[in-house]
Design a protein around this motif. Structure first.
Motif, short mmCIF file in Angstrom:
data_model
loop_
_atom_site.label_atom_id
_atom_site.label_comp_id
_atom_site.label_asym_id
_atom_site.label_seq_id
_atom_site.Cartn_x
_atom_site.Cartn_y
_atom_site.Cartn_z
N LYS A 2 1.11 -5.00 -0.95
CA LYS A 2 0.69 -3.64 -0.64
C LYS A 2 -0.76 -3.46 -1.07
O LYS A 2 -1.11 -3.76 -2.21
CB LYS A 2 1.60 -2.66 -1.38
CG LYS A 2 1.45 -1.21 -0.96
CD LYS A 2 2.49 -0.41 -1.70
CE LYS A 2 2.36 1.08 -1.38
NZ LYS A 2 2.79 1.42 -0.04
N ILE A 6 -5.35 1.48 0.64
CA ILE A 6 -4.97 2.15 1.89
C ILE A 6 -4.08 3.32 1.53
O ILE A 6 -2.85 3.26 1.57
CB ILE A 6 -4.24 1.18 2.86
CG1 ILE A 6 -5.02 -0.10 3.04
CG2 ILE A 6 -4.01 1.88 4.20
CD1 ILE A 6 -6.39 0.08 3.63
N HIS A 7 -4.71 4.39 1.15
CA HIS A 7 -3.97 5.57 0.71
C HIS A 7 -4.88 6.79 0.83
O HIS A 7 -6.04 6.75 0.44
CB HIS A 7 -3.52 5.41 -0.75
CG HIS A 7 -2.76 6.59 -1.27
ND1 HIS A 7 -1.43 6.80 -0.99
CD2 HIS A 7 -3.16 7.65 -2.01
CE1 HIS A 7 -1.05 7.93 -1.56
NE2 HIS A 7 -2.08 8.46 -2.19
N TYR A 128 -2.38 -3.41 6.89
CA TYR A 128 -1.63 -2.18 7.11
C TYR A 128 -1.27 -2.10 8.58
O TYR A 128 -1.86 -2.77 9.43
CB TYR A 128 -2.39 -0.93 6.67
CG TYR A 128 -3.55 -0.50 7.56
CD1 TYR A 128 -3.34 0.23 8.73
CD2 TYR A 128 -4.87 -0.81 7.23
CE1 TYR A 128 -4.40 0.63 9.54
CE2 TYR A 128 -5.92 -0.41 8.02
CZ TYR A 128 -5.67 0.31 9.18
OH TYR A 128 -6.72 0.70 9.98
N ARG A 155 9.38 1.76 6.04
CA ARG A 155 9.30 1.75 4.58
C ARG A 155 10.34 0.82 3.98
O ARG A 155 10.12 0.20 2.93
CB ARG A 155 9.48 3.18 4.06
CG ARG A 155 9.23 3.41 2.60
CD ARG A 155 7.76 3.43 2.25
NE ARG A 155 7.08 2.15 2.42
CZ ARG A 155 5.80 2.02 2.69
NH1 ARG A 155 5.03 3.06 2.85
NH2 ARG A 155 5.25 0.82 2.83
N PRO A 161 1.02 -1.11 3.56
CA PRO A 161 0.88 0.33 3.78
C PRO A 161 1.14 0.74 5.23
O PRO A 161 0.89 -0.02 6.17
CB PRO A 161 -0.57 0.61 3.38
CG PRO A 161 -0.93 -0.48 2.45
CD PRO A 161 -0.20 -1.68 2.96
N ASP A 182 1.54 6.16 3.92
CA ASP A 182 0.59 6.03 2.80
C ASP A 182 -0.74 6.73 3.11
O ASP A 182 -1.45 7.14 2.20
CB ASP A 182 0.31 4.55 2.52
CG ASP A 182 1.54 3.82 2.04
OD1 ASP A 182 1.90 4.01 0.86
OD2 ASP A 182 2.16 3.09 2.84
#
Length: 213
Positions: A2, A6-7, A128, A155, A161, A182
């Motif tokens: 992860k 990337i959020h 991602y 998920r 992400p 995310d």
């Protein structure tokens, strides 16, 4: 793995909404408002214009400690040492992008509403995957719709992400975060605002959604 960066709010530029001289002020306003990623998307400019604008936007992102990605053009991303690239299903593939960018860069892939495509992308080394459109989109009104349940499924299946896109605004984005997104990729709800201060305010409202989840 992860990718922790990337959020958050993922701003995507659109030349139909942001004219030449408005590009940098609008992008900076989005970054001031909390955007953590910025993607340069422009299919109409010349190669020289695209390189110049991408380099300017990258410098801006570095000032604001945000990630900068180029849409559909891994060669340009490599040329200016961008943080990464976002590619569609017909943009040359992950392997080619990785060869051009090297191991340390971010590669995101559009997967529409297809979990199998997302699993393939993850297996091929994507950092991602992006699903959508989740709501009516002014940028891509004919894009196939995606059911938010795909975020629940992804998920459970994926460790990379998940980015949600398509008609997202401060009223509807929260439900996508609750399902496991995310990052929220936003174009119109940000850059349709007529002035930088309004872009910044829209970015603040969208960024606040991440604090509520």
């Amino acid at each position: 793995m992860k990718h922790p960066a990337i959020h958050g709010l993922y701003a995507i530029t659109d030349p139909a909404l942001i004219r030449d001289r408005q590009l940098l002020p609008a992008a900076e306003a989005a970054l001031r408002g909390g955007a953590r990623l910025l993607q340069y998307r422009d299919k109409t400019a010349t190669p020289a214009q695209r390189r110049h604008r991408a380099a300017q936007l990258q410098a801006l992102c570095r000032q604001h400690d945000a990630l900068f990605l180029v849409n559909d053009d891994p060669a340009l991303a490599a040329d200016i040492d961008a943080d990464g690239v976002h590619i569609g299903q017909s943009d040359g593939g992950i392997a080619r992008a990785r060869r051009l960018l090297g191991p340390g860069k971010i590669i995101g892939v559009t997967c529409h509403s297809d979990l199998a495509l997302a699993e393939q992308a993850a297996a091929a080394g994507a950092d991602y995957v992006a699903f959508g459109r989740f709501f009516p989109s002014r940028t891509k009104p004919l894009a196939p719709p995606a059911d938010p349940v795909i975020l629940d499924q992804a998920r459970q299946q994926l460790t990379i992400p998940l980015v949600a896109i398509g008609g997202i605004n401060s009223d509807n984005g929260g439900q996508l975060l609750e399902r496991g997104a995310d990052a929220l990729a936003v174009i119109h709800a940000l850059f349709s605002a007529p002035a930088p201060d309004q872009v910044e305010r829209a970015a603040q409202q969208l960024s606040a959604l991440f604090n509520a989840v």
